[in-house]
Each structure stands twice: as structure tokens, then as C-alpha cells.
Design a protein around this motif. Structure first.
Motif: not given
Ligand code: ZN
Ligand code: DUC
Ligand code: ZN
Ligand code: ZN
Length: 491
Positions: A324-326, A160-164, A297-299, A192-194
Motif C-alpha cells: 500500500s505504501d500507506h 534496510l531502506k534507503v531513499f535516493l 504521493c511519491s512517485p 530503495v525509493h528511486c
Molecule cells: Zn518511498
């Protein structure tokens, strides 16, 4: 012939070392590793080349319909579908030596997850790459967590992917805890995107009020401290629930140090970084007009000094996956970076850069060719570790008997100047244009089929396979609970 394909005369690299041997392939799988194999129906000459496991990119945004399109806080909610299709992403991945990906099934607030999953499955099936999914959770209702998540787990989705942060995606701490507990109950990794949502929103409003709206202020809106804080908080909440997590795209040492401390306490916390945090800086966004958007891009990319500290956290093993976070948006046209206009404030410019094809060449060149990491460490970071952490091993991520015959034949001495046509993606630019690299893939093999040779990509659309994942060791909780009370019993 005993084999469909034999790869002859290469130096075969694994996560633990190298050996000179031939590879016998039958039915898409590696069935023999021996000093000399001659009886193949076809032969691929790997003399003078390295033979690496095909890259596993465990974090790519492909053909993902995003509400708000990964704009910062406050932007409107225009829908942008990430311009890369599974077909163009496959071409790009094969051009760069990558053979499988884990990409993202969206959830939009107010909706369940199953209808969008069905749509996404159909899109993904049209590519050539092998693929697995992370399920984004942006609206963790009881219905989603209790009824739908068990169904996607049964379909072989184990993360699962969550974004903060991000306006349409971010979860409150309470919602995040519920997702962690659900993952624990049903056996999923949580990625997690922190970054701290409120802090970014507040700084963004202040910057825009002060007239500081150019692309370079994207970095000012989200300094290291917002990433470090959210990383600490994500780890603390995961510890409370006793749930394994992977922290995505770590851009700085301060966040990595939070991960290192958690690992020293014995927690199942892993950290990923990306080529952009090793090669780009915030200064890249400081260009006239709209040009800086190409690097947004983020971060945010940080400083050269920070790049050195991220390398150190790779060397120590704190960060053990490089993805990559392509997430490609073209500079021209109205669907990409300019979705909200070419004079939009940084807040309203979609975040993300393309990097599927550039990932292996950049990490090889900056890492192995420049002596920062060993060849086997490179293999672990780009293939073996992501495959294991995502539950794709032993089928993916290693050159071993029984594994899928996914290979990148690599010329370690070839010097290439990165230019957009070499990326073979649907995006009209690469943020790595002009970067000189040493080391380049000369052939890519996916399940025994030569899908790229000297930059020419072949492969039938629709041949990519879904990679279902079962339960595996990395996602098993430790069984260490505060006060012994199990708030999220497994079942
Ligand atoms: Zn992210
Ligand atoms: N960061 C990006 O830059 N793009 C996509 C999503 C993300 O978190
Ligand atoms: Zn991402
Ligand atoms: Zn259950």
C-alpha cells in the motif's frame, strides 16, 4: 474438541491454485487441511466465500516520526508523526483483510539508530497487527554501519531502506554503496525509493519561481525520467556490490523495464507497485485549492495509459509485490497535509496517502474481478510474495500446515462503494472515495482469532507480535563480483 477454530466450506486459495477444504486451527496455527473437519470448539462458516491468506503489506508507514514529514526538497524540517498509530493501523488492516505489515524505523541525520528503534518497538507493541521492521538509513556513519547494523540484524531486522530523494533522507551514491556493502556483509535486503534528488530539486525550484505552486505541479516536479534514472542507478550500484535489492513503488513501465533487464541478466532485483499507480492519475491532483493534496504521493501517480503498462509489468511478473505504501496525513487540522499551511507550495505538502484497508479490495476488484489477473496471482502479489521476499515465509503468506492461521474470508461478488468510514483508519479521507469494487473481506482471522467480522473489528491492543527474521535465500548474494574482487566480504 481437537481444534480451537474450524473454517468450514470455503474455497481455499493459494499462490498456485484453489481447493475446497476445511481448515483446522490450534494454538494460532493451521494444523489440518481436510475435506471435512467437524470437531472445532468454534466454527466459522465460509460457505460461498474464498479463504485467502491474510494480506501481508510489506511497505507501510505507521506512527513514524519523520523530520520534514516527507515533504519535497527544500521544505523546513518540522517534525510530523504520521497520524496513524499502530492501534488504528491494526483496525484498518483487519477491516481490509491484512494481518501483517512491515513498517519503517526512522533514522534522523546526526543520530544513531538504536535509540529510535527502542522507542519504535514500544509503539509497535501496542497494536494488534503482527509486524516486522525495515530500518531506514539516512546517515550511514561508520558507527551506524559497523556497530549498529549488526545489532539490529541480531534483533531480527533483515531489511534496510534507503531513499535516493527527500531533503532529510536522501543518500549520495557513495553513501548508498556503503549501505549496500553493509547489507551484503550482514545479510539484509535493501529496499530503495528511486527518484533523482537533484533533478527534482532543480525542477521544483524552477516551477516555484514560475509561480507554478499548486498541488498538481508535484507531478511536474518528478516526471517518469527521474524515476527511471534512479532505478537504473540503484540497480547498477547493487550489481557492483552484488547485493539483492527491492525497488519500491514502481509507478511506470520505464522503471519496470530497468528491473526486467536486470532480472534477465540474473540479478536479484525485485519490483513492487501499489494500488495508487493502478487507479489514480496526476490529474487527480488538479483540483481547486488544496484539494489535490489528498492524492499527493511519491512517485507521483501518472496517466491512465501508464496504469495499463504497470498492469502489463505485473502480468509479466516483473513487479511481483503490491503493497500500500500507506502513509496517511489528514486533510483537516494542522498535523497532516496542511502542516505547512493550506496555501503551501506543493513542495511543502507531506507526501503520502492512506491505503492499508483499500489495498486488497482494489487489487481484487481491478485485478481478479475485471479479469486482468488470476485469483492465485492476486494471492501471490498480496501475501505469498511479500512474505517470501521479506523472510516471513513459511510462517506468513500461505495457507499451509504449520503456518500462522492468518486468513481473509472473502466475498468475491459483494459490491461496495469505497467510503472513508469503511477504511477504519485515523485519517479523515481516502483517495479512493467513491471507487466501486467487486469483492470484499467479510471476516479476518489473525493467528486463529477472529479479529474482524462484517466490518466490526475486535482484538485486544497489545496482541500484535514482532516477527523476527533470520537469514534466508532471497537475501543471499549471488557471488558474482566484478573482477572477482570482494569489496564487501560477508561475515
Ligand atoms: Zn518511498
Ligand atoms: N512516498 C510517499 O508518498 N510517502 C511516504 C514516503 C514515500 O516515499
Ligand atoms: Zn513508503
Ligand atoms: Zn560483521
Amino acid at each position: 474438541a481437537d481444534y480451537d477454530l474450524v473454517v468450514r466450506g470455503g474455497l481455499v486459495a493459494s499462490g498456485v491454485g484453489t481447493m475446497r477444504c476445511d481448515i483446522g486451527i490450534r494454538g494460532g496455527r493451521i494444523v489440518a487441511l481436510a475435506e471435512s473437519i467437524t470437531d472445532g470448539a468454534a466454527t466459522l462458516d465460509a460457505g460461498g466465500l474464498l479463504v485467502l491468506p491474510g494480506g501481508v503489506d510489506s511497505h507501510c508507514h505507521i506512527e513514524e516520526p519523520a523530520r520534514g514529514g516527507y515533504v519535497g526538497t527544500g521544505g523546513d524540517l518540522a517534525v510530523t508523526v504520521n497520524e496513524e498509530s499502530f492501534r488504528t493501523a491494526s483496525t484498518s488492516a483487519f477491516a481490509g483483510g491484512t494481518t501483517s505489515v512491515v513498517c519503517f524505523v526512522p533514522q534522523w541525520k546526526g543520530e544513531g539508530i538504536l535509540p529510535r528503534l527502542a522507542d519504535y518497538e514500544q509503539r509497535a507493541a501496542k497494536g494488534m497487527l503482527d509486524y516486522s521492521f525495515h530500518q531506514i538509513i539516512s546517515d550511514p556513519t561508520d558507527e551506524v554501519l559497523e556497530r549498529e547494523v549488526p545489532q539490529i540484524v541480531a534483533r531480527g531486522i533483515r531489511s534496510l531502506k534507503v531513499f535516493l530523494t527527500y531533503e532529510p533522507l536522501h543518500l549520495s551514491d557513495e553513501q548508498f554503496l556503503k549501505v549496500l556493502a553493509t547489507a551484503r556483509r550482514h545479510g539484509c535486503l535493501v529496499t530503495v525509493h528511486c527518484e533523482n534528488y537533484a533533478a527534482i530539486k532543480w525542477r521544483t525550484e524552477m516551477l516555484i519561481k514560475a509561480g507554478m505552486t499548486a498541488p498538481k505541479y508535484h507531478a511536474w516536479s518528478r516526471p517518469v525520467v527521474v524515476e527511471r534514472e534512479a532505478t537504473h542507478r540503484a540497480i547498477a550500484l547493487a550489481e557492483l556490490v552484488d547485493q539483492p535489492i527491492q525497488v519500491f513503488h514502481v509507478s511506470c513501465a520505464e522503471a519496470a523495464e530497468e528491473i526486467a533487464r536486470a532480472q534477465h541478466r540474473g540479478l536479484k532485483v525485485w519490483g513492487e507497485t501499489c494500488p495508487q499507480y493502478l487507479t489514480l492519475t496526476a490529474a487527480d491532483m488538479d483540483r481547486p485549492g488544496f484539494e489535490g493534496a489528498a492524492y499527493m504521493c511519491s512517485p507521483s501517480p501518472r496517466t491512465e495509459a501508464e496504469q495499463g503498462r504497470v498492469w502489463e509489468m505485473i502480468r509479466r511478473g516483473t513487479l511481483d509485490v503490491v503493497s500500500s505504501d500507506h502513509c496517511g496525513f489528514s486533510m483537516a487540522g494542522e498535523a497532516g497535509k496542511a502542516a505547512n499551511g493550506r496555501d503551501a507550495p506543493f513542495r511543502d505538502i507531506p507526501n503520502g496517502i492512506p491505503g492499508l484497508a483499500a489495498r486488497l479490495p482494489i487489487l481484487f476488484s481491478e485485478g481478479v474481478s475485471k479479469g486482468r489477473i488470476s485469483l492465485e496471482h492476486f494471492v501471490r502479489l498480496t501475501a505469498t510474495n511479500p512474505a517470501r521476499l521479506m523472510g516471513l515465509a513459511p510462517r506468513k503468506g500461505a495457507i499451509a500446515i504449520g503456518a500462522d492461521a492468518d486468513l481473509a474470508l472473502w466475498d468475491p461478488k459483494k459490491r461496495v462503494t469505497i467510503a472513508n468510514p469503511l477504511m477504519q483508519h485515523a485519517i479523515d479521507y481516502t483517495p479512493y472515495e467513491g471507487l466501486e469494487v467487486t469483492g470484499w473481506p467479510v471476516a479476518t482471522v489473525r493467528r486463529g482469532e477472529v479479529v474482524m467480522r462484517d466490518g466490526v473489528v475486535q482484538g485486544e491492543p497489545g496482541t500484535g507480535q514482532f516477527l523476527p527474521r533470520g537469514p534466508y535465500d532471497f537475501i543471499a548474494p549471488r557471488g558474482v563480483l566484478a573482477d572477482g574482487f570482494d569489496a564487501a566480504p560477508r561475515g
